[in-house]
Design a protein around this motif. Structure first.
Motif, PDB file in Angstrom:
ATOM      1  N   LEU A  76       0.668  -1.434  -0.068  1.00  0.00           N
ATOM      2  CA  LEU A  76       0.071  -0.140   0.058  1.00  0.00           C
ATOM      3  C   LEU A  76       0.970   1.378  -0.066  1.00  0.00           C
ATOM      4  O   LEU A  76       0.549   2.189  -0.767  1.00  0.00           O
ATOM      5  N   GLY A  77       1.987   1.285   0.691  1.00  0.00           N
ATOM      6  CA  GLY A  77       2.813   2.252   0.690  1.00  0.00           C
ATOM      7  C   GLY A  77       3.593   2.737  -0.549  1.00  0.00           C
ATOM      8  O   GLY A  77       3.892   3.725  -0.948  1.00  0.00           O
ATOM      9  N   ALA A 123      -4.971   2.378 -13.675  1.00  0.00           N
ATOM     10  CA  ALA A 123      -6.027   1.430 -13.018  1.00  0.00           C
ATOM     11  C   ALA A 123      -5.110   0.224 -12.298  1.00  0.00           C
ATOM     12  O   ALA A 123      -5.449  -0.097 -11.248  1.00  0.00           O
ATOM     13  N   ILE A 124      -3.903  -0.319 -12.978  1.00  0.00           N
ATOM     14  CA  ILE A 124      -3.621  -1.319 -12.268  1.00  0.00           C
ATOM     15  C   ILE A 124      -2.883  -0.788 -10.812  1.00  0.00           C
ATOM     16  O   ILE A 124      -3.049  -1.699  -9.891  1.00  0.00           O
ATOM     17  N   SER A 125      -2.195   0.380 -10.580  1.00  0.00           N
ATOM     18  CA  SER A 125      -1.885   0.914  -9.487  1.00  0.00           C
ATOM     19  C   SER A 125      -3.104   0.964  -8.456  1.00  0.00           C
ATOM     20  O   SER A 125      -2.861   0.660  -7.337  1.00  0.00           O
ATOM     21  N   ALA A 174      -0.669   5.150  -7.573  1.00  0.00           N
ATOM     22  CA  ALA A 174      -1.547   5.323  -7.957  1.00  0.00           C
ATOM     23  C   ALA A 174      -2.435   6.813  -8.323  1.00  0.00           C
ATOM     24  O   ALA A 174      -3.079   7.213  -9.251  1.00  0.00           O
ATOM     25  N   ILE A 175      -1.963   7.296  -6.848  1.00  0.00           N
ATOM     26  CA  ILE A 175      -2.412   8.972  -6.839  1.00  0.00           C
ATOM     27  C   ILE A 175      -1.957   9.781  -8.148  1.00  0.00           C
ATOM     28  O   ILE A 175      -2.322  10.517  -8.736  1.00  0.00           O
ATOM     29  N   VAL A 202      -4.147  -2.543  -7.404  1.00  0.00           N
ATOM     30  CA  VAL A 202      -3.218  -3.085  -6.426  1.00  0.00           C
ATOM     31  C   VAL A 202      -3.228  -2.593  -5.092  1.00  0.00           C
ATOM     32  O   VAL A 202      -3.310  -3.245  -3.769  1.00  0.00           O
ATOM     33  N   SER A 203      -3.360  -1.149  -4.947  1.00  0.00           N
ATOM     34  CA  SER A 203      -3.680  -0.359  -3.919  1.00  0.00           C
ATOM     35  C   SER A 203      -4.846  -0.890  -3.032  1.00  0.00           C
ATOM     36  O   SER A 203      -4.882  -0.971  -1.721  1.00  0.00           O
TER      37      SER A 203
END
Length: 108
Positions: A73-74, A86-88, A80-81, A91-92
């Motif tokens: 997550l870190g 989409a993939i990021s 992702a931000i 996974v997040s």
């Protein structure tokens, strides 16, 4: 009696499915990153973290699952931000969900 989550599914079964499923997706993503972009860091990070999530699910080790999920997550949430890919984001989301399930299991 074991806590149930939904429709009689136990928390242990949910933890197993979530950790093994998320770990498999993360490992596959690392392999895809290597195949598409020859990214060795993607292969190593995805392969190792995915394998550790699978192991945490198979061996009922919620502390390992929570730790790996928090690291993922870190790493993935800022990406992702920043990129909006989409993939990021997927996974997040998986990392956040696996962290919450494993943390709840640890708290019991």
């Amino acid at each position: 009696a074991e806590d149930t989550f939904l429709c009689g599914v136990t928390m242990a079964a949910l933890e197993l499915c979530l950790n093994v499923g998320a770990g498999s997706i993360v490992a596959l993503g690392g392999a895809m990153g290597y195949i598409k972009q020859r990214s060795l860091p993607s292969l190593l990070a995805g392969g190792l973290s995915g394998t550790m999530l699978v192991v945490s699910g198979l061996n009922e080790q919620p502390r390992l699952g929570a730790s790996v999920s928090l690291l993922l997550l870190g790493m993935m949430l800022p990406k992702a931000i920043k990129t909006g890919k989409a993939i990021s984001m997927v996974v997040s989301f998986l990392a956040m969900l696996t962290f919450l399930v494993n943390a709840r299991r640890m708290a019991r």
